[in-house]
Every structure is written in C-alpha cells, then in structure tokens.
Write a protein that holds these residues in place. Structure first.
Motif, short mmCIF file in Angstrom:
data_model
loop_
_atom_site.label_atom_id
_atom_site.label_comp_id
_atom_site.label_asym_id
_atom_site.label_seq_id
_atom_site.Cartn_x
_atom_site.Cartn_y
_atom_site.Cartn_z
N MET A 1 0.70 -1.10 0.12
CA MET A 1 -0.01 0.16 -0.01
C MET A 1 0.77 1.39 -0.15
N LYS A 2 0.36 2.19 -0.64
CA LYS A 2 1.23 3.39 -0.89
C LYS A 2 0.39 4.63 0.30
N ASP A 3 1.25 5.62 0.38
CA ASP A 3 1.14 6.79 0.97
C ASP A 3 0.97 7.90 -0.05
N VAL A 4 0.35 8.80 0.36
CA VAL A 4 0.05 9.98 -0.99
C VAL A 4 0.32 11.24 -0.09
N LEU A 5 0.79 12.18 -0.81
CA LEU A 5 0.82 13.59 -0.55
C LEU A 5 -0.30 14.41 -1.25
N ILE A 6 -1.15 15.02 -0.96
CA ILE A 6 -2.19 15.74 -1.65
C ILE A 6 -2.20 17.31 -1.41
N SER A 7 -2.53 18.14 -2.48
CA SER A 7 -2.54 19.48 -2.41
C SER A 7 -4.00 19.89 -2.18
N ILE A 8 -3.93 20.66 -1.18
CA ILE A 8 -5.52 21.23 -1.20
C ILE A 8 -5.29 22.61 -0.71
N LYS A 9 -6.42 23.49 -1.34
CA LYS A 9 -6.25 24.86 -0.99
C LYS A 9 -6.55 25.15 0.45
N PRO A 10 -5.79 26.09 1.01
CA PRO A 10 -6.01 26.44 2.23
C PRO A 10 -7.55 26.85 2.84
N VAL A 11 -8.22 27.45 2.16
CA VAL A 11 -9.60 27.61 2.49
C VAL A 11 -10.24 26.05 2.85
N PHE A 12 -9.79 25.14 2.07
CA PHE A 12 -10.50 23.88 2.03
C PHE A 12 -9.87 22.95 3.31
N VAL A 13 -8.63 23.18 3.38
CA VAL A 13 -7.75 22.63 4.53
C VAL A 13 -8.44 22.87 6.03
N ASN A 14 -8.61 24.15 6.00
CA ASN A 14 -9.41 24.90 7.12
C ASN A 14 -10.77 24.24 7.65
N SER A 32 -3.28 3.14 -7.34
CA SER A 32 -2.44 2.28 -6.28
C SER A 32 -3.50 2.18 -5.11
N LYS A 33 -3.24 1.07 -4.32
CA LYS A 33 -4.02 1.14 -2.94
C LYS A 33 -3.36 2.13 -2.01
N VAL A 34 -3.98 2.90 -1.16
CA VAL A 34 -3.38 3.95 -0.49
C VAL A 34 -3.71 3.66 0.83
N ARG A 35 -2.71 4.10 1.85
CA ARG A 35 -2.93 3.81 3.28
C ARG A 35 -3.36 5.09 3.84
N ASN A 36 -2.31 6.05 3.64
CA ASN A 36 -2.40 7.17 4.16
C ASN A 36 -2.34 8.50 3.33
N ILE A 37 -3.03 9.67 3.79
CA ILE A 37 -2.98 10.78 2.97
C ILE A 37 -2.36 12.00 3.69
N VAL A 38 -1.14 12.34 3.29
CA VAL A 38 -0.64 13.64 4.04
C VAL A 38 -1.29 14.89 3.23
N GLN A 118 0.63 18.74 -8.42
CA GLN A 118 -0.57 19.36 -9.09
C GLN A 118 -2.07 18.95 -8.43
N SER A 119 -1.99 17.75 -8.24
CA SER A 119 -3.04 17.15 -7.58
C SER A 119 -2.67 16.16 -6.28
N PHE A 120 -1.96 15.29 -6.72
CA PHE A 120 -1.17 14.39 -5.59
C PHE A 120 -0.06 13.56 -6.25
N TYR A 121 0.75 12.96 -5.52
CA TYR A 121 1.74 12.18 -5.65
C TYR A 121 2.07 11.05 -4.58
N TYR A 122 2.62 10.06 -4.99
CA TYR A 122 2.95 8.97 -4.05
C TYR A 122 4.24 9.23 -3.47
N LEU A 123 4.31 8.88 -1.98
CA LEU A 123 5.34 8.87 -1.33
C LEU A 123 6.36 7.82 -1.53
N LYS A 124 7.52 7.88 -1.51
CA LYS A 124 8.27 6.76 -1.64
C LYS A 124 8.10 5.56 -0.45
#
Length: 136
Positions: A1-14, A32-38, A118-124
């Motif tokens: 399983m992979k972990d992901v870094l996802i980009s979100i606009k600050p207004v939505f993060v709040n 891919s199957k995902v475990r955690n989303i940063v 741009q949207s997300f990418y998988y962490l190593k």
C-alpha cells in the motif's frame, strides 16, 4: 500500500480541520492502493498540516457524488459543478479522523527539490513512517 501527498487549497484545509468538509473532490482516482494521505496546504501557506487514513472513495457522475456528499462537501454547489464541468466521473475521497502535526511542516525542509503536487503524488516506500508518524 502506498502513502500519498495531496495538495489542497488552504480554505478547504481549514474546513477539513474543523470537520465541516469530510470529502475531498478529485477528477482522478488513485491507481494504487492507498494507506495514508498527507495534507499539503497549497499557496500561500505551503505547509504540510496533518494526515488521515484512507478509508475509501465515492465515485459516480458528478450529480450522483454531489447528492451523496453535499452535506459535508465544504464547497458550494455552483463551484462543485464548475470544477467537474465536462467530466463524466467524479471522485470524493472520504476524510475521517484527521491527525494534525504538532508543528506544520515546510516540505522544503524534508525534500530539497520539493515541487508541490498538481493534485497528488505517491510518497516513496517507507517515507511516511520515517518522516510523519512521529509528528502528531
């Protein structure tokens, strides 16, 4: 399983952090199957603020997904449909149990050649456990 870094606009993060927004909408699903989303709060903040365990995604036509998610969407209906304009499929990532970092993280302190996704990418492999799991 992979972990992901996802980009979100600050207004939505709040809105995510105060649990007003429980779905993150995307035009593409993970391949891919995902475990955690940063969560990376994009410009102007440009910091990683926390993470959540991936528990699934709702998919369907934009109208079907809106009907299921609108009460916890954190976005108004016109902006939602504008985002999915000309798309036949919408994806809503379920957001449950956010773990915030004790201190927000500047990704350039971890990765010297960091480029925001741009949207997300998988962490190593192993990177999440090495970098993030001790920061909550």
């Amino acid at each position: 399983m992979k972990d992901v870094l996802i980009s979100i606009k600050p207004v939505f993060v709040n809105k995510i952090l105060i649990e007003e927004k429980k779905f993150e909408f995307r035009k593409k699903n993970f391949s891919s199957k995902v475990r955690n989303i940063v969560i990376y709060s994009s410009s102007p903040k440009q910091k990683m603020v926390g993470y959540f365990n991936y528990t699934g995604v709702i998919s369907g036509t934009p109208k079907e997904v809106w009907d299921k998610c609108k009460n916890h969407s954190g976005i108004d209906e016109s902006d939602y449909f504008n985002y999915f304009r000309d798309k036949s499929v919408a994806f809503a990532i379920k957001i449950e149990k956010i773990e915030t970092f004790r201190v927000e993280i500047n990704p350039k302190e971890i990765w010297n050649k960091f480029v925001p996704p741009q949207s997300f990418y998988y962490l190593k492999e192993g990177e999440f456990d090495e970098v993030f799991c001790n920061l909550v």
